[in-house]
Structures are given as C-alpha cells and as structure tokens.
Write a protein that holds these residues in place. Structure first.
Motif, PDB file in Angstrom:
ATOM      1  N   GLY A   1       0.823  -1.191   0.000  1.00  0.00           N
ATOM      2  CA  GLY A   1       0.000   0.000   0.000  1.00  0.00           C
ATOM      3  C   GLY A   1       0.860   1.243   0.000  1.00  0.00           C
ATOM      4  N   LEU A   2       0.365   2.310  -0.630  1.00  0.00           N
ATOM      5  CA  LEU A   2       1.057   3.599  -0.678  1.00  0.00           C
ATOM      6  C   LEU A   2       0.088   4.679  -0.216  1.00  0.00           C
ATOM      7  CD1 LEU A   2       2.754   3.268  -4.188  1.00  0.00           C
ATOM      8  CD2 LEU A   2       3.842   2.891  -1.967  1.00  0.00           C
ATOM      9  N   TYR A   3       0.588   5.565   0.622  1.00  0.00           N
ATOM     10  CA  TYR A   3      -0.236   6.652   1.152  1.00  0.00           C
ATOM     11  C   TYR A   3       0.541   7.944   0.953  1.00  0.00           C
ATOM     12  CZ  TYR A   3      -3.273   9.079   4.544  1.00  0.00           C
ATOM     13  OH  TYR A   3      -4.163   9.937   5.162  1.00  0.00           O
ATOM     14  N   LEU A   4      -0.007   8.859   0.135  1.00  0.00           N
ATOM     15  CA  LEU A   4       0.704  10.070  -0.242  1.00  0.00           C
ATOM     16  C   LEU A   4       0.053  11.299   0.369  1.00  0.00           C
ATOM     17  CD1 LEU A   4       0.965   7.931  -2.773  1.00  0.00           C
ATOM     18  CD2 LEU A   4       2.018   9.886  -3.891  1.00  0.00           C
ATOM     19  N   LEU A   5       0.869  12.107   1.023  1.00  0.00           N
ATOM     20  CA  LEU A   5       0.405  13.345   1.629  1.00  0.00           C
ATOM     21  C   LEU A   5       1.260  14.505   1.147  1.00  0.00           C
ATOM     22  CD1 LEU A   5      -0.137  12.234   5.351  1.00  0.00           C
ATOM     23  CD2 LEU A   5      -1.856  12.388   3.535  1.00  0.00           C
ATOM     24  N   SER A   6       0.675  15.692   1.177  1.00  0.00           N
ATOM     25  CA  SER A   6       1.432  16.904   0.861  1.00  0.00           C
ATOM     26  C   SER A   6       2.288  17.274   2.069  1.00  0.00           C
ATOM     27  CB  SER A   6       0.476  18.041   0.511  1.00  0.00           C
ATOM     28  OG  SER A   6      -0.349  18.341   1.637  1.00  0.00           O
TER      29      SER A   6
ATOM     30  N   ALA B   1      -6.800  11.788  -6.655  1.00  0.00           N
ATOM     31  CA  ALA B   1      -6.956  10.489  -7.306  1.00  0.00           C
ATOM     32  C   ALA B   1      -6.011   9.409  -6.787  1.00  0.00           C
ATOM     33  CB  ALA B   1      -6.767  10.645  -8.812  1.00  0.00           C
ATOM     34  N   SER B   2      -4.766   9.764  -6.529  1.00  0.00           N
ATOM     35  CA  SER B   2      -3.749   8.738  -6.311  1.00  0.00           C
ATOM     36  C   SER B   2      -3.158   8.707  -4.910  1.00  0.00           C
ATOM     37  CB  SER B   2      -2.608   8.925  -7.324  1.00  0.00           C
ATOM     38  OG  SER B   2      -1.942  10.163  -7.095  1.00  0.00           O
ATOM     39  N   TYR B   3      -3.702   9.477  -3.972  1.00  0.00           N
ATOM     40  CA  TYR B   3      -3.041   9.546  -2.665  1.00  0.00           C
ATOM     41  C   TYR B   3      -3.212   8.266  -1.856  1.00  0.00           C
ATOM     42  CZ  TYR B   3      -7.342  10.467   0.021  1.00  0.00           C
ATOM     43  OH  TYR B   3      -8.563  10.371   0.638  1.00  0.00           O
ATOM     44  N   LYS B   4      -4.298   7.499  -2.094  1.00  0.00           N
ATOM     45  CA  LYS B   4      -4.431   6.142  -1.553  1.00  0.00           C
ATOM     46  C   LYS B   4      -4.178   5.191  -2.706  1.00  0.00           C
ATOM     47  CE  LYS B   4      -7.570   6.996   2.324  1.00  0.00           C
ATOM     48  NZ  LYS B   4      -8.888   6.645   2.928  1.00  0.00           N
ATOM     49  N   ASN B   5      -3.050   4.477  -2.650  1.00  0.00           N
ATOM     50  CA  ASN B   5      -2.558   3.797  -3.842  1.00  0.00           C
ATOM     51  C   ASN B   5      -1.933   2.459  -3.466  1.00  0.00           C
ATOM     52  OD1 ASN B   5      -1.810   3.526  -6.605  1.00  0.00           O
ATOM     53  ND2 ASN B   5      -1.309   5.700  -6.715  1.00  0.00           N
ATOM     54  N   SER B   6      -1.431   1.759  -4.458  1.00  0.00           N
ATOM     55  CA  SER B   6      -0.736   0.498  -4.228  1.00  0.00           C
ATOM     56  C   SER B   6       0.263   0.280  -5.349  1.00  0.00           C
ATOM     57  CB  SER B   6      -1.723  -0.671  -4.161  1.00  0.00           C
ATOM     58  OG  SER B   6      -2.360  -0.855  -5.416  1.00  0.00           O
ATOM     59  N   ALA B   7       1.137  -0.684  -5.134  1.00  0.00           N
ATOM     60  CA  ALA B   7       2.124  -1.036  -6.157  1.00  0.00           C
ATOM     61  C   ALA B   7       2.343  -2.538  -6.126  1.00  0.00           C
ATOM     62  CB  ALA B   7       3.433  -0.293  -5.923  1.00  0.00           C
TER      63      ALA B   7
ATOM     64  N   GLY C   1       9.276  -8.177 -12.834  1.00  0.00           N
ATOM     65  CA  GLY C   1      10.517  -7.669 -12.257  1.00  0.00           C
ATOM     66  C   GLY C   1      10.549  -6.171 -12.051  1.00  0.00           C
ATOM     67  N   GLN C   2       9.459  -5.460 -12.400  1.00  0.00           N
ATOM     68  CA  GLN C   2       9.386  -4.020 -12.242  1.00  0.00           C
ATOM     69  C   GLN C   2       8.196  -3.660 -11.361  1.00  0.00           C
ATOM     70  OE1 GLN C   2      11.730  -1.911 -13.568  1.00  0.00           O
ATOM     71  NE2 GLN C   2      12.790  -3.726 -14.350  1.00  0.00           N
ATOM     72  N   TRP C   3       8.372  -2.657 -10.512  1.00  0.00           N
ATOM     73  CA  TRP C   3       7.270  -2.211  -9.663  1.00  0.00           C
ATOM     74  C   TRP C   3       6.339  -1.299 -10.454  1.00  0.00           C
ATOM     75  CZ3 TRP C   3       5.777  -3.947  -5.035  1.00  0.00           C
ATOM     76  CH2 TRP C   3       6.687  -4.740  -4.330  1.00  0.00           C
ATOM     77  N   LYS C   4       5.050  -1.645 -10.437  1.00  0.00           N
ATOM     78  CA  LYS C   4       4.041  -0.877 -11.158  1.00  0.00           C
ATOM     79  C   LYS C   4       3.061  -0.272 -10.165  1.00  0.00           C
ATOM     80  CE  LYS C   4       0.531  -1.203 -14.791  1.00  0.00           C
ATOM     81  NZ  LYS C   4      -0.142  -2.099 -15.770  1.00  0.00           N
ATOM     82  N   ILE C   5       2.909   1.038 -10.216  1.00  0.00           N
ATOM     83  CA  ILE C   5       1.992   1.746  -9.326  1.00  0.00           C
ATOM     84  C   ILE C   5       0.597   1.724  -9.943  1.00  0.00           C
ATOM     85  CG2 ILE C   5       1.478   3.966  -8.245  1.00  0.00           C
ATOM     86  CD1 ILE C   5       4.499   4.505  -8.227  1.00  0.00           C
ATOM     87  N   ALA C   6      -0.394   1.341  -9.151  1.00  0.00           N
ATOM     88  CA  ALA C   6      -1.750   1.115  -9.673  1.00  0.00           C
ATOM     89  C   ALA C   6      -2.332   2.360 -10.326  1.00  0.00           C
ATOM     90  CB  ALA C   6      -2.657   0.626  -8.545  1.00  0.00           C
TER      91      ALA C   6
ATOM     92  N   PRO D   1      -1.296   6.096 -11.578  1.00  0.00           N
ATOM     93  CA  PRO D   1      -0.123   6.944 -11.799  1.00  0.00           C
ATOM     94  C   PRO D   1      -0.129   8.185 -10.906  1.00  0.00           C
ATOM     95  CG  PRO D   1      -1.057   6.238 -13.892  1.00  0.00           C
ATOM     96  CD  PRO D   1      -2.042   5.826 -12.832  1.00  0.00           C
ATOM     97  N   VAL D   2       1.031   8.481 -10.336  1.00  0.00           N
ATOM     98  CA  VAL D   2       1.191   9.662  -9.484  1.00  0.00           C
ATOM     99  C   VAL D   2       2.039  10.672 -10.243  1.00  0.00           C
ATOM    100  CG1 VAL D   2       2.073  10.555  -7.301  1.00  0.00           C
ATOM    101  CG2 VAL D   2       1.066   8.258  -7.388  1.00  0.00           C
ATOM    102  N   TYR D   3       1.451  11.811 -10.564  1.00  0.00           N
ATOM    103  CA  TYR D   3       2.169  12.861 -11.271  1.00  0.00           C
ATOM    104  C   TYR D   3       2.767  13.816 -10.239  1.00  0.00           C
ATOM    105  CZ  TYR D   3      -0.232  10.904 -15.268  1.00  0.00           C
ATOM    106  OH  TYR D   3      -0.691  10.033 -16.229  1.00  0.00           O
ATOM    107  N   VAL D   4       4.094  13.865 -10.218  1.00  0.00           N
ATOM    108  CA  VAL D   4       4.812  14.612  -9.186  1.00  0.00           C
ATOM    109  C   VAL D   4       4.937  16.064  -9.623  1.00  0.00           C
ATOM    110  CG1 VAL D   4       6.883  14.716  -7.766  1.00  0.00           C
ATOM    111  CG2 VAL D   4       6.058  12.506  -8.618  1.00  0.00           C
ATOM    112  N   GLU D   5       4.025  16.892  -9.136  1.00  0.00           N
ATOM    113  CA  GLU D   5       4.003  18.306  -9.499  1.00  0.00           C
ATOM    114  C   GLU D   5       4.381  19.210  -8.328  1.00  0.00           C
ATOM    115  OE1 GLU D   5       0.025  18.818 -10.880  1.00  0.00           O
ATOM    116  OE2 GLU D   5       0.396  17.840 -12.817  1.00  0.00           O
ATOM    117  N   LYS D   6       4.590  18.614  -7.151  1.00  0.00           N
ATOM    118  CA  LYS D   6       4.921  19.381  -5.957  1.00  0.00           C
ATOM    119  C   LYS D   6       5.579  18.444  -4.949  1.00  0.00           C
ATOM    120  CE  LYS D   6       0.304  18.498  -4.107  1.00  0.00           C
ATOM    121  NZ  LYS D   6      -0.971  19.070  -3.648  1.00  0.00           N
TER     122      LYS D   6
END
Length: 266
Positions: free
Chosen positions: A57-62, A71-77, A82-87, A89-94
């Motif tokens: 699980g992935l949890y993204l906060l500002s 959209a993507s702050y509660k996420n998973s991968a 052999g490659q990690w895929k994020i369910a 997409p998280v666009y890193v703008e900040k």
C-alpha cells in the motif's frame, strides 16, 4: 499545398501536447510520474534484508499533511515482470511524502489499518517517510516490522501450538507506527512461532506451550517488554519426570523469517 499538408499535423500535435497559461503563450509541460526502483524488508539495525515481492500500500500526503491529490493519494504497487508498477499513476508536481505498508487491501485507511492477530499476518511499514518532488520522483521502499515475534523450541519434542493472552485486535497508523484501540484476546497458533502486537505482558501473563504428544505447559512472560521487529527465542527441555518445562536458553534476536510470513519474499 503539399508543404501545408505536412505542416498541419505537426501544428495539431504541438497544440495537443501544450497548454495555454494566463498570458496566452503556449507552454509545454513534462509530466513526471513517481516510480519505485526497489523494495526491501530491513532489520532493526537498518541493514537490508529480504527482497519484497507482494503488493504494498502507498499513502501520499502533501507537506502540510493533506491528501497529495484527489486520485492517487491512496494507492498500491505490485511487482510485475521484475518491475514495480503503481496502480494509479502519481504525477509529481509538488513536494510530498510517501508512506508504504503491507499487507494492502483496497479501501484501507492507512492511518487506522485494521489489525487482527488471529490472522497471523506480518505487518510492515516504511517507518521513515520517503520524500518526493519534481526533481526526485523515484523511491527505494524500505519496510520495517511493526510486530513482535516469539519462537519456541523444546528439546527432542515437536511444538504443536502456542497461545497467549495479548492484544488481539486494534488499529495501526502507518504514518507514525503506533497501535491504538487495542483489545485483548487469546492468540493461538498451531506451531512454535507466534506473531503478536508489541506490548508489556501483564504480571500474570502465561504462554501456553503444547507439544505434539498432547501435553501442555505454561511459562510466565511477566516482566518482559516485547518490542517491534524483535524475535524472542525460547528453548526449553522437559525435566526428568516430564511434568514441567525448564528454560535451556533465551535470546532476543533481530527478525527471524519463519514459514508464516515468507509469502511476500521473492
């Protein structure tokens, strides 16, 4: 005319790839996606241990602890080919903060994960927040054990089960690594390995140890302080008349991988 025909699709492509700001001047913007380069389980001494392979699980906060986006702050991968895929997409703008944890289920509340020790599932979290920004969007995830572990062996005997009155259910906050709303119950396993929530056992707390021959014995855990990421290794032997267990050795070790949590390793 042929020159215009060739040029027109190029103009359309530029318009699709660019956007206008308030000054009416087109500006092209590169979309940077967050990625995961690796994922490891680490020991308490911070040495890297096993490669991880199960969904996390992935949890993204500002930076001000608000959801990173809508959209993507509660996420998973997941590890795919052999490659990690994020369910999502998280666009890193900040700038932002990423917390990782295991096990993952859709609908999780990462600040209040439901924990039930009857399931005997290892609980892992990133412990140290990973920071992202437009200039740093690739993560190496390092997961730490949130539970304690007890292993029991009896000389020349097979341990068929352990049980202990201890925290049974509760909530776990992956951001701060703490348990809340803990309720007690008897945790049972049909082996010599027991996962439990970290706690100080009650003064009358006794671990029940059952052998394959049907005999059961009690051993007091009073005075112990069971801490996350540690394995408490008990080795016993039966006395001469086989009526009681005698402690042969005891040690506190870094996490020992057992059969009930090897499912997530490569």
């Amino acid at each position: 005319m042929r020159i215009l025909q060739c040029f027109f699709p190029l103009v359309c492509l530029i318009l699709v790839s660019c956007s206008k700001d308030n000054s009416d001047i087109p500006s092209c913007k590169e979309e940077i996606q967050m990625s995961i380069s690796s994922c490891y389980v680490v020991k308490n001494d911070n040495s890297q241990s096993e490669n991880f392979a199960s969904p996390i699980g992935l949890y993204l906060l500002s930076e001000d602890n608000q959801p990173y986006d809508n959209a993507s702050y509660k996420n998973s991968a997941s590890l795919v080919g052999g490659q990690w895929k994020i369910a999502i997409p998280v666009y890193v703008e900040k700038p932002g903060k990423v917390y990782a944890y295991y096990p993952y289920q859709s609908g999780d509340d990462p600040e209040a994960l439901v924990v039930n020790m009857a399931n005997q599932v290892d609980l892992l979290y990133s412990k140290t927040v990973a920071n992202i920004s437009p200039g740093s969007s690739s993560l190496s995830v390092k997961l730490h054990h949130a539970l304690s572990q007890i292993t029991v062996a009896v000389e020349n005997e097979e341990v068929a089960g352990l049980s202990l009155l201890s925290p049974m259910t509760g909530k776990f906050n992956v951001c701060v690594g703490s348990f809340t709303q803990l309720t007690s119950g008897v945790v049972n396993v049909s082996s010599g390995n027991l996962l439990i929530a970290p706690h100080v056992p009650a003064v009358d707390a006794e671990m029940t140890i059952c052998l394959k021959n049907g005999s059961c014995y009690q051993y007091s855990l009073a005075g112990m302080d069971l801490k996350p990421g540690e394995t408490y290794v008990f080795k016993f032997k039966l006395n001469a008349n086989r009526e009681t267990l005698e402690i042969a050795s005891f040690s506190v070790q870094d996490w020992v991988v057992r059969e009930n949590h090897v499912d997530y390793l490569r």
